[in-house]
Write an enzyme that holds these catalytic residues in place. Structure first.
Site, short mmCIF file in Angstrom:
data_model
loop_
_atom_site.label_atom_id
_atom_site.label_comp_id
_atom_site.label_asym_id
_atom_site.label_seq_id
_atom_site.Cartn_x
_atom_site.Cartn_y
_atom_site.Cartn_z
N HIS A 231 10.58 9.95 47.40
CA HIS A 231 10.03 11.24 47.72
C HIS A 231 9.50 11.54 49.32
O HIS A 231 8.60 12.39 49.27
CB HIS A 231 8.52 11.29 46.85
CG HIS A 231 9.07 11.38 45.18
ND1 HIS A 231 8.03 11.03 44.32
CD2 HIS A 231 10.33 11.43 44.44
CE1 HIS A 231 8.87 11.24 43.31
NE2 HIS A 231 9.75 11.43 43.16
N GLU A 261 20.94 13.31 42.82
CA GLU A 261 20.90 12.52 43.81
C GLU A 261 21.90 11.54 43.89
O GLU A 261 22.47 10.90 42.94
CB GLU A 261 19.35 11.47 43.42
CG GLU A 261 17.97 12.46 43.20
CD GLU A 261 17.02 11.84 42.63
OE1 GLU A 261 16.84 10.50 42.58
OE2 GLU A 261 15.99 12.28 42.46
N GLU A 357 18.51 6.57 37.20
CA GLU A 357 18.07 6.77 38.42
C GLU A 357 18.05 5.51 39.21
O GLU A 357 16.82 5.40 39.76
CB GLU A 357 17.72 7.91 38.95
CG GLU A 357 16.19 7.90 38.15
CD GLU A 357 15.21 9.04 38.44
OE1 GLU A 357 15.03 9.25 39.84
OE2 GLU A 357 14.86 9.85 37.80
#
Length: 401
Positions: A231, A261, A357
């Site tokens: 982040h 991503e 992820e």
């Protein structure tokens, strides 16, 4: 002149909503079933995600309280006067506007619908202590119950209409990914590349959803040391040949978040980095293969953990391996009961939507330093899972610029 504490402001006509009125009626029916099961007379929902899920209206708080009051026969959005008629236009239900002529008019509007002396259901993970005190003062509830966990479980199972919107979001994330890939070059700033991805996604959303509200689509594009956190915000750092990159696109469509991503490199990838990248890709593929009905979040997590541990990489794992999708954003909402972590035993069911992820962060100064992350979104089906992410991963296509 007399100034009301609250009033109806039906300005214009109702706007097209993300879902049909029947969809919102079904959601309210589910909430009312939760209320009956817990002997709750009236529910006060205060979070952005819950108000949007049950009404269609996604509020912008800016320091003001908002809510949705649900009784056995009414559902009323409570909003601030600064929004004009938008809360009513963008809601499937009734709406009351409170004024700021007098402190706590929000609670007077809530009381007007909810009444006093009733069993009240709240979102315990959202209502602040100060607002809870005001609720006790104005509503004088005979009992208070936390309905947030049950409401979260309701939101975990996506309707067919929700799954269609999430598929469209995943396709939009792919659009942003390709725009970013085309923008990567030595000397470009992170912010320049991020804007290319964001602009492409916003144009795509506007073309595909002409009746929607447009806000909050964004990109986190990180390079070099900045890739160590998932982040980390965008900076003005200029890309250099051999840099590790993190591509992160986040389209927002009517409050529904999706994501893409990918790990990338500028121009070339060294041997140590390639080895770690390929290991993370293998973990990613393993994790996706484990997502199926009947599997628990903890079981999937332990499976990927074992893979990394065998390769002496587990100590570089950064966070959990995935989470639910739906009414979600970086500043509101999260179905925390559906995350791929060791401490969550939720059983996957058809209709759930979840990401895979894995991320490894190698500290600066070590061979292959940087953050490696791949991210795909999967819809759990009757027999397995459908991967709705289209942008490819791996060095064959993501060594660019």
């Amino acid at each position: 002149m007399p100034r009301p504490q609250f009033h109806e402001f039906h300005n214009g006509s109702k706007a097209p909503l993300p879902f049909s009125t029947a969809e919102y009626a079904d959601r309210l029916a589910g909430l009312r079933a939760i209320m009956r099961d817990n002997d709750i007379s009236v529910a006060l929902l205060t979070s952005m995600h819950a108000v949007a899920y049950y009404s269609g209206f996604l509020y912008c708080a800016f320091g003001r309280p908002y809510g949705l009051v649900v009784t056995p026969d009414r559902a009323v959005v409570i909003s601030a006067g600064i929004d004009g008629g938008q809360p009513w236009r963008r809601s499937a239900h009734e709406a009351l506007t409170y004024t700021d002529w007098e402190r706590n008019n929000y609670w007077r509007a809530v009381r007007h619908v909810a009444g006093e002396g009733r069993a009240v259901g709240i979102e315990g993970d959202h209502l602040t202590l100060s607002q809870r005190d005001l609720m006790d003062t104005f509503l004088r509830p005979v009992s208070v119950a936390d309905l947030a966990p049950a409401a979260m479980r309701q939101r975990m199972i996506k309707s067919e209409a929700e799954r269609a919107l999430i598929r469209a979001g995943a396709a939009t994330a792919d659009v942003g990914g390709y725009a970013i890939r085309d923008a990567v070059r030595v000397g470009a700033r992170e912010i320049d590349v991020a804007m290319a991805g964001r602009d492409a996604m916003e144009a795509h959303i506007a073309a595909e959803f002409p009746d929607a509200e447009y806000r909050d689509t964004w990109v986190w594009f990180q390079s070099g040391l900045n890739t160590d956190g998932a982040h980390n915000p965008v900076t003005s750092r200029q890309l250099q040949r051999g840099d590790i990159l993190s591509l992160n696109t986040f389209p927002m469509i009517s409050g529904y978040y999706t994501a893409l991503e990918r790990t990338m490199f500028v121009g070339e990838v060294d041997k140590a980095s390639l080895s770690i990248w390929e290991a993370n890709i293998a973990a990613h593929e393993l994790g996706m293969s484990l997502i199926k009905p009947g599997a628990t979040c903890a079981e999937i997590t332990h499976g990927v953990n074992a893979f990394f541990e065998e390769r002496d990489l587990l100590q570089y794992r950064s966070f959990g391996y995935g989470h639910s999708f739906g009414v979600l954003s970086h500043y509101y909402g999260r179905e925390a009961g559906l995350e791929l972590r060791e401490d969550i035993d939720t059983v996957l069911q058809p209709g759930m939507v979840i990401s895979m992820e894995p991320m490894l962060t190698i500290p600066e100064g070590q061979p292959g330093a940087g953050g490696y992350r791949e991210h795909d979104i999967l819809i759990v089906t009757e027999n397995g899972a459908e991967n709705i992410t289209g942008y490819p991963y791996g060095p064959e296509v993501n060594v660019v610029g």
